[in-house]
Design a protein around this motif. Structure first.
Motif, PDB file in Angstrom:
ATOM      1  N   GLY A  82      -0.619  19.882 -23.328  1.00  0.00           N
ATOM      2  CA  GLY A  82       0.317  19.493 -24.383  1.00  0.00           C
ATOM      3  C   GLY A  82       0.860  18.097 -24.155  1.00  0.00           C
ATOM      4  N   THR A  83       1.488  17.565 -25.212  1.00  0.00           N
ATOM      5  CA  THR A  83       2.093  16.228 -25.138  1.00  0.00           C
ATOM      6  C   THR A  83       3.447  16.194 -25.836  1.00  0.00           C
ATOM      7  OG1 THR A  83       0.916  15.568 -27.141  1.00  0.00           O
ATOM      8  CG2 THR A  83      -0.142  14.989 -25.034  1.00  0.00           C
TER       9      THR A  83
ATOM     10  N   GLU B  23      -4.371  17.598 -25.204  1.00  0.00           N
ATOM     11  CA  GLU B  23      -3.619  17.831 -26.442  1.00  0.00           C
ATOM     12  C   GLU B  23      -4.579  18.279 -27.534  1.00  0.00           C
ATOM     13  OE1 GLU B  23      -0.376  17.806 -27.766  1.00  0.00           O
ATOM     14  OE2 GLU B  23      -1.540  18.379 -29.524  1.00  0.00           O
TER      15      GLU B  23
ATOM     16  N   TYR C  58       7.015  26.853 -37.259  1.00  0.00           N
ATOM     17  CA  TYR C  58       6.543  25.479 -37.461  1.00  0.00           C
ATOM     18  C   TYR C  58       6.440  24.753 -36.128  1.00  0.00           C
ATOM     19  CZ  TYR C  58       7.085  25.910 -42.480  1.00  0.00           C
ATOM     20  OH  TYR C  58       6.947  26.296 -43.785  1.00  0.00           O
TER      21      TYR C  58
ATOM     22  N   ARG D  42       1.566  19.058 -34.251  1.00  0.00           N
ATOM     23  CA  ARG D  42       0.250  18.957 -33.606  1.00  0.00           C
ATOM     24  C   ARG D  42      -0.126  17.482 -33.512  1.00  0.00           C
ATOM     25  NH1 ARG D  42       0.173  23.655 -31.626  1.00  0.00           N
ATOM     26  NH2 ARG D  42      -0.181  25.432 -32.988  1.00  0.00           N
TER      27      ARG D  42
ATOM     28  N   GLY E 218       3.645  15.955 -29.962  1.00  0.00           N
ATOM     29  CA  GLY E 218       4.073  17.321 -30.309  1.00  0.00           C
ATOM     30  C   GLY E 218       5.104  17.325 -31.422  1.00  0.00           C
TER      31      GLY E 218
ATOM     32  N   ASN F  17       9.521  16.412 -36.369  1.00  0.00           N
ATOM     33  CA  ASN F  17      10.872  16.978 -36.440  1.00  0.00           C
ATOM     34  C   ASN F  17      11.871  16.019 -37.065  1.00  0.00           C
ATOM     35  OD1 ASN F  17      11.933  15.325 -34.355  1.00  0.00           O
ATOM     36  ND2 ASN F  17      11.330  16.793 -32.784  1.00  0.00           N
TER      37      ASN F  17
ATOM     38  N   MET G 247       8.804  15.526 -41.340  1.00  0.00           N
ATOM     39  CA  MET G 247       8.065  16.791 -41.387  1.00  0.00           C
ATOM     40  C   MET G 247       6.542  16.593 -41.371  1.00  0.00           C
ATOM     41  SD  MET G 247       8.801  20.043 -43.799  1.00  0.00           S
ATOM     42  CE  MET G 247       7.715  19.740 -45.180  1.00  0.00           C
TER      43      MET G 247
ATOM     44  N   VAL H 281      -6.799  23.845 -24.996  1.00  0.00           N
ATOM     45  CA  VAL H 281      -7.027  24.661 -23.803  1.00  0.00           C
ATOM     46  C   VAL H 281      -6.973  26.121 -24.232  1.00  0.00           C
ATOM     47  CG1 VAL H 281      -6.173  25.282 -21.514  1.00  0.00           C
ATOM     48  CG2 VAL H 281      -6.033  22.899 -22.311  1.00  0.00           C
TER      49      VAL H 281
ATOM     50  N   GLY I 106       2.815  22.542 -20.800  1.00  0.00           N
ATOM     51  CA  GLY I 106       3.812  21.914 -21.679  1.00  0.00           C
ATOM     52  C   GLY I 106       3.358  22.052 -23.118  1.00  0.00           C
ATOM     53  N   ALA I 107       2.741  23.196 -23.424  1.00  0.00           N
ATOM     54  CA  ALA I 107       2.164  23.424 -24.752  1.00  0.00           C
ATOM     55  C   ALA I 107       3.166  24.058 -25.710  1.00  0.00           C
ATOM     56  CB  ALA I 107       0.909  24.283 -24.629  1.00  0.00           C
ATOM     57  N   GLY I 108       4.443  24.081 -25.298  1.00  0.00           N
ATOM     58  CA  GLY I 108       5.499  24.622 -26.139  1.00  0.00           C
ATOM     59  C   GLY I 108       5.636  26.127 -25.980  1.00  0.00           C
ATOM     60  N   SER I 109       6.683  26.668 -26.595  1.00  0.00           N
ATOM     61  CA  SER I 109       6.968  28.102 -26.497  1.00  0.00           C
ATOM     62  C   SER I 109       5.743  28.934 -26.872  1.00  0.00           C
ATOM     63  CB  SER I 109       8.150  28.422 -27.422  1.00  0.00           C
ATOM     64  OG  SER I 109       8.300  29.799 -27.600  1.00  0.00           O
TER      65      SER I 109
ATOM     66  N   GLY J  43       2.459  27.848 -27.288  1.00  0.00           N
ATOM     67  CA  GLY J  43       1.222  27.442 -26.613  1.00  0.00           C
ATOM     68  C   GLY J  43       1.193  27.842 -25.148  1.00  0.00           C
TER      69      GLY J  43
ATOM     70  N   TYR K 275      12.077  26.571 -36.982  1.00  0.00           N
ATOM     71  CA  TYR K 275      11.672  25.275 -36.416  1.00  0.00           C
ATOM     72  C   TYR K 275      11.879  25.238 -34.910  1.00  0.00           C
ATOM     73  CZ  TYR K 275      12.264  23.355 -41.185  1.00  0.00           C
ATOM     74  OH  TYR K 275      12.197  23.077 -42.523  1.00  0.00           O
TER      75      TYR K 275
ATOM     76  N   ASP L 200       8.598  23.462 -20.569  1.00  0.00           N
ATOM     77  CA  ASP L 200       8.833  23.148 -21.984  1.00  0.00           C
ATOM     78  C   ASP L 200       9.758  24.193 -22.600  1.00  0.00           C
ATOM     79  OD1 ASP L 200       7.297  25.426 -22.446  1.00  0.00           O
ATOM     80  OD2 ASP L 200       5.458  24.297 -22.815  1.00  0.00           O
TER      81      ASP L 200
HETATM   82  P1  FDA Z   1       6.074  20.838 -28.453  1.00  0.00           P
HETATM   83  O1  FDA Z   1       5.837  21.881 -29.472  1.00  0.00           O
HETATM   84  O2  FDA Z   1       6.831  19.633 -28.834  1.00  0.00           O
HETATM   85  O3  FDA Z   1       4.679  20.317 -27.895  1.00  0.00           O
HETATM   86  C1  FDA Z   1       3.621  21.186 -27.587  1.00  0.00           C
HETATM   87  C2  FDA Z   1       2.331  20.416 -27.739  1.00  0.00           C
HETATM   88  O4  FDA Z   1       1.279  21.148 -27.141  1.00  0.00           O
HETATM   89  C3  FDA Z   1       1.904  20.182 -29.183  1.00  0.00           C
HETATM   90  O5  FDA Z   1       1.545  18.832 -29.348  1.00  0.00           O
HETATM   91  C4  FDA Z   1       0.694  21.117 -29.362  1.00  0.00           C
HETATM   92  O6  FDA Z   1      -0.268  20.606 -30.273  1.00  0.00           O
HETATM   93  C5  FDA Z   1       0.151  21.166 -27.970  1.00  0.00           C
HETATM   94  N1  FDA Z   1      -0.574  22.404 -27.667  1.00  0.00           N
HETATM   95  C6  FDA Z   1      -0.187  23.673 -27.923  1.00  0.00           C
HETATM   96  N2  FDA Z   1      -1.072  24.552 -27.445  1.00  0.00           N
HETATM   97  C7  FDA Z   1      -2.056  23.822 -26.882  1.00  0.00           C
HETATM   98  C8  FDA Z   1      -3.275  24.168 -26.226  1.00  0.00           C
HETATM   99  N3  FDA Z   1      -3.629  25.442 -26.045  1.00  0.00           N
HETATM  100  N4  FDA Z   1      -4.076  23.178 -25.787  1.00  0.00           N
HETATM  101  C9  FDA Z   1      -3.721  21.876 -25.959  1.00  0.00           C
HETATM  102  N5  FDA Z   1      -2.577  21.495 -26.578  1.00  0.00           N
HETATM  103  C10 FDA Z   1      -1.759  22.459 -27.020  1.00  0.00           C
HETATM  104  N6  FDA Z   1      14.415  19.934 -32.602  1.00  0.00           N
HETATM  105  C11 FDA Z   1      15.501  19.158 -32.415  1.00  0.00           C
HETATM  106  O7  FDA Z   1      16.072  19.138 -31.325  1.00  0.00           O
HETATM  107  N7  FDA Z   1      15.971  18.391 -33.454  1.00  0.00           N
HETATM  108  C12 FDA Z   1      15.402  18.408 -34.690  1.00  0.00           C
HETATM  109  O8  FDA Z   1      15.838  17.685 -35.599  1.00  0.00           O
HETATM  110  C13 FDA Z   1      14.283  19.249 -34.901  1.00  0.00           C
HETATM  111  N8  FDA Z   1      13.686  19.343 -36.132  1.00  0.00           N
HETATM  112  C14 FDA Z   1      12.493  20.024 -36.272  1.00  0.00           C
HETATM  113  C15 FDA Z   1      11.797  19.968 -37.476  1.00  0.00           C
HETATM  114  C16 FDA Z   1      10.538  20.556 -37.581  1.00  0.00           C
HETATM  115  C17 FDA Z   1       9.795  20.506 -38.887  1.00  0.00           C
HETATM  116  C18 FDA Z   1       9.960  21.208 -36.444  1.00  0.00           C
HETATM  117  C19 FDA Z   1       8.608  21.836 -36.505  1.00  0.00           C
HETATM  118  C20 FDA Z   1      10.662  21.263 -35.258  1.00  0.00           C
HETATM  119  C21 FDA Z   1      11.922  20.679 -35.155  1.00  0.00           C
HETATM  120  N9  FDA Z   1      12.623  20.696 -33.950  1.00  0.00           N
HETATM  121  C22 FDA Z   1      13.776  19.963 -33.810  1.00  0.00           C
HETATM  122  C23 FDA Z   1      12.123  21.450 -32.782  1.00  0.00           C
HETATM  123  C24 FDA Z   1      11.483  20.561 -31.716  1.00  0.00           C
HETATM  124  O9  FDA Z   1      10.540  19.689 -32.300  1.00  0.00           O
HETATM  125  C25 FDA Z   1      10.831  21.465 -30.664  1.00  0.00           C
HETATM  126  O10 FDA Z   1      11.860  22.267 -30.091  1.00  0.00           O
HETATM  127  C26 FDA Z   1      10.148  20.681 -29.558  1.00  0.00           C
HETATM  128  O11 FDA Z   1       9.140  19.843 -30.079  1.00  0.00           O
HETATM  129  C27 FDA Z   1       9.552  21.616 -28.520  1.00  0.00           C
HETATM  130  O12 FDA Z   1       9.141  20.848 -27.422  1.00  0.00           O
HETATM  131  P2  FDA Z   1       8.076  21.396 -26.372  1.00  0.00           P
HETATM  132  O13 FDA Z   1       7.924  20.385 -25.302  1.00  0.00           O
HETATM  133  O14 FDA Z   1       8.485  22.764 -25.977  1.00  0.00           O
HETATM  134  O15 FDA Z   1       6.707  21.562 -27.184  1.00  0.00           O
END
Ligand code: FDA
Length: 503
Positions: free
Chosen positions: A12-13, A35, A102, A105, A109, A114, A213, A245, A283-286, A288, A441, A469
């Motif tokens: 992840g990134t 990623e 949501y 990608r 990330g 957001n 978005m 992955v 670091g693929a998020g909740s 991933g 979100y 993450d």
């Molecule tokens: P994050 O989801 O950022 O990154 C995970 C990365 O891993 C992604 O790039 C994904 O593609 C990649 N991945 C996943 N599985 C994989 C695999 N198997 N192999 C390779 N890559 C993989 N929060 C906030 O604080 N303020 C805000 O204003 C907002 N607003 C908002 C709007 C919208 C539309 C969304 C969708 C989300 C928000 N958020 C937000 C939430 C915030 O964006 C979110 O909490 C963080 O991005 C989560 O960070 P992480 O590091 O956990 O993972």
């Protein structure tokens, strides 16, 4: 497999991944980031990297035939979503039975898609949610460092008070004040100085052109411009894009071997690869990170993973709703797509709510005040592996969001009573519905700190395997979560570098 070996892999990134890679790179450790999404730096045929929210094309959406925007209707009409070609677009909605999640990608990330709201949780609630974390150290060092690195900044108060672009937020503030609730500015990763120059016509518009978005073409200080740029600058970090992955296993000598499935941007599958590493950071998020570990446990490739892997998921109590203002209170045809204020009603003991005053940049007068309410919902979901399909599903029933809806309703009922207003019932689909409660979100949890991992994200049962993450946070943090994810990742990687990693 290709037999590649690197000292450290970060999957992840997003926020947690970017922090991890920067600090590993600074420590001189060769690090490969994998990623599944694209690097968003090449303009499309219209000269723009990202498409707008009001005219979405295939760049908007991760491999679907149709966009899936959260506010899906207007006057109950299906006017918002568009057919698109399946493509490695920037926003995904992962649909589980009772919940659409949501996620961003691409390289950066969630920071790509957001709203940029850079909120620090209340210290008292942070202490309640993550009691094993030293709050003094977090609030003294890691939160300030995260906010600085993310370039969190606040809107200038004098400009806020006079610009047409924030009329919607001033109207919402007036309504909140009448109900006895406190509105305040909330920092954002979007550069407000840039936004002011957008308003005066000096630079290309992004927030003021209804961009968010599906990506911002300007102004947004997403991770590719902050942490990831710094990580690449160490010379020790590389990023492979369009590499998903799918599997993780461990060899007898302790090496972790990942299977990565590369695709092109149209979704054609390329030959899978195997990549070995000594240190593996998820670091693929909740969704991933949890998916990878649940699958590894239940297919037996990492059999020593415990029952806590997959547990403790929550949507941060997310509920969306809109109020219809009276004709005396137009919210403005022109609205910045970036929120600058929030209503902090977390002190209400019965129904604590922290609400972002969300823009609705439709391009015409709607009279709507939109809110993204963060509530305190104790319900939790669990991820389970389906052996027939090898998919990981989230167990979350629709009714589990009832406490969140009740809190949002209590909060907005008070606001409506004090202002003689009502809900908008036409925004969340074809049938009358006041609350958007079937999407979120802010997915959090699945590999909870202190349960699935130790107090620093070291996965229980395995050496040199880490989660860093949003999966670490147990389902709720009381405000928008990325600042907390970033600060916690800083804290964890600092400890891991000091104690675990041979240099
Ligand atoms: P994050 O989801 O950022 O990154 C995970 C990365 O891993 C992604 O790039 C994904 O593609 C990649 N991945 C996943 N599985 C994989 C695999 N198997 N192999 C390779 N890559 C993989 N929060 C906030 O604080 N303020 C805000 O204003 C907002 N607003 C908002 C709007 C919208 C539309 C969304 C969708 C989300 C928000 N958020 C937000 C939430 C915030 O964006 C979110 O909490 C963080 O991005 C989560 O960070 P992480 O590091 O956990 O993972």
């Amino acid at each position: 497999g290709s037999g590649a070996f690197v000292p450290a892999v970060v999957v992840g990134t997003g926020y947690g991944a970017a922090v991890t890679a920067l600090r590993l790179g600074e420590a001189g450790i060769g690090t490969l980031m994998l990623e599944m999404g694209q690097l968003w730096n090449r303009p499309g045929p219209d000269g723009k990297v990202f498409c707008g929210m009001l005219d979405p094309d295939r760049r908007s959406t991760w491999f679907k035939n149709r966009t899936e925007a959260p506010i899906a209707s207007f006057l109950w009409l299906d006017v918002v979503n568009r057919p698109v070609q399946p493509y490695a677009g920037v926003l995904d909605r992962v649909n589980f039975g009772g919940m659409g999640v949501y996620v961003g990608r691409g390289v950066g990330g969630g920071s790509l898609v957001n709203g940029g709201i850079a909120a620090t949780p209340r210290r008292s609630y942070f202490g309640e949610v993550l009691p094993q974390v030293d709050a003094g150290e977090m609030y003294g060092r890691h939160f300030p460092r995260a906010l600085a690195m993310l370039r969190a900044n606040e809107i200038a108060a004098d400009w806020f008070e006079r610009t047409e672009w924030y009329r919607f937020a001033r109207v919402a503030r007036e309504a909140a004040t009448k109900a006895g609730m406190r509105t305040r500015f909330v920092p954002n990763a979007y550069d407000f100085a840039y936004m002011r120059r957008e308003a005066s016509g000096e630079v290309p518009r992004s927030a003021l052109a209804a961009e968010v978005m599906y990506g911002n073409n300007h102004g947004k200080q997403s991770l590719d411009k902050t942490y990831l740029a710094a990580a690449l600058g160490t010379g020790k970090v590389t990023i492979e894009t369009l590499h998903r992955v799918t599997k993780v296993r461990r060899e007898k000598d302790g090496t972790y071997v990942l299977t990565a499935e590369p695709i092109d941007a149209e979704g054609r599958r390329l030959a899978p690869k195997e990549i070995g590493c000594r240190y593996l950071f998820l670091g693929a998020g909740s969704l991933g990170s949890t998916e990878l570990l649940v699958r590894a446990r239940d297919t037996g490739t990492l059999p020593d993973l415990g029952v806590e892997v997959g547990a403790g998921w929550g949507p941060n109590g997310n509920v969306m709703a809109g109020r219809a203002n009276t004709l005396l209170h137009p919210t403005g045809a022109r609205q910045s797509a970036i929120a600058a204020t929030c209503i902090d009603d977390w002190d209400d003991p019965a129904a604590p709510v922290f609400a972002d005053v969300a823009p609705l940049p439709a391009g015409f007068e709607t009279g709507i005040s939109m809110y993204l309410a963060v509530t305190r919902n104790p319900e939790r979901g669990t991820f389970v592996h389906d052996s027939a399909t090898d998919r990981v599903r989230l167990r979350w029933e629709r009714e589990q969001n009832a406490p969140a809806v009740a809190a949002a309703k209590s909060f907005l009922d008070r606001m409506n009573r004090a202002n003689g207003t009502d809900y908008r019932y036409d925004l969340f689909g074809p049938r009358p519905k006041a609350f958007g409660d079937d999407f979120c979100y802010h997915p959090l949890g699945g590999c909870v700190l202190g349960r699935a991992t130790d107090a620093y994200g070291r996965v229980a049962g395995y050496r040199h395997l880490y989660v860093n993450d949003g999966a670490l946070i147990p389902g709720s943090i009381g405000v928008n979560p990325f600042v907390t994810i970033t600060a916690l990742a800083e804290r964890n990687v600092e400890r891991v570098l000091a104690e675990d990693i041979a240099r």
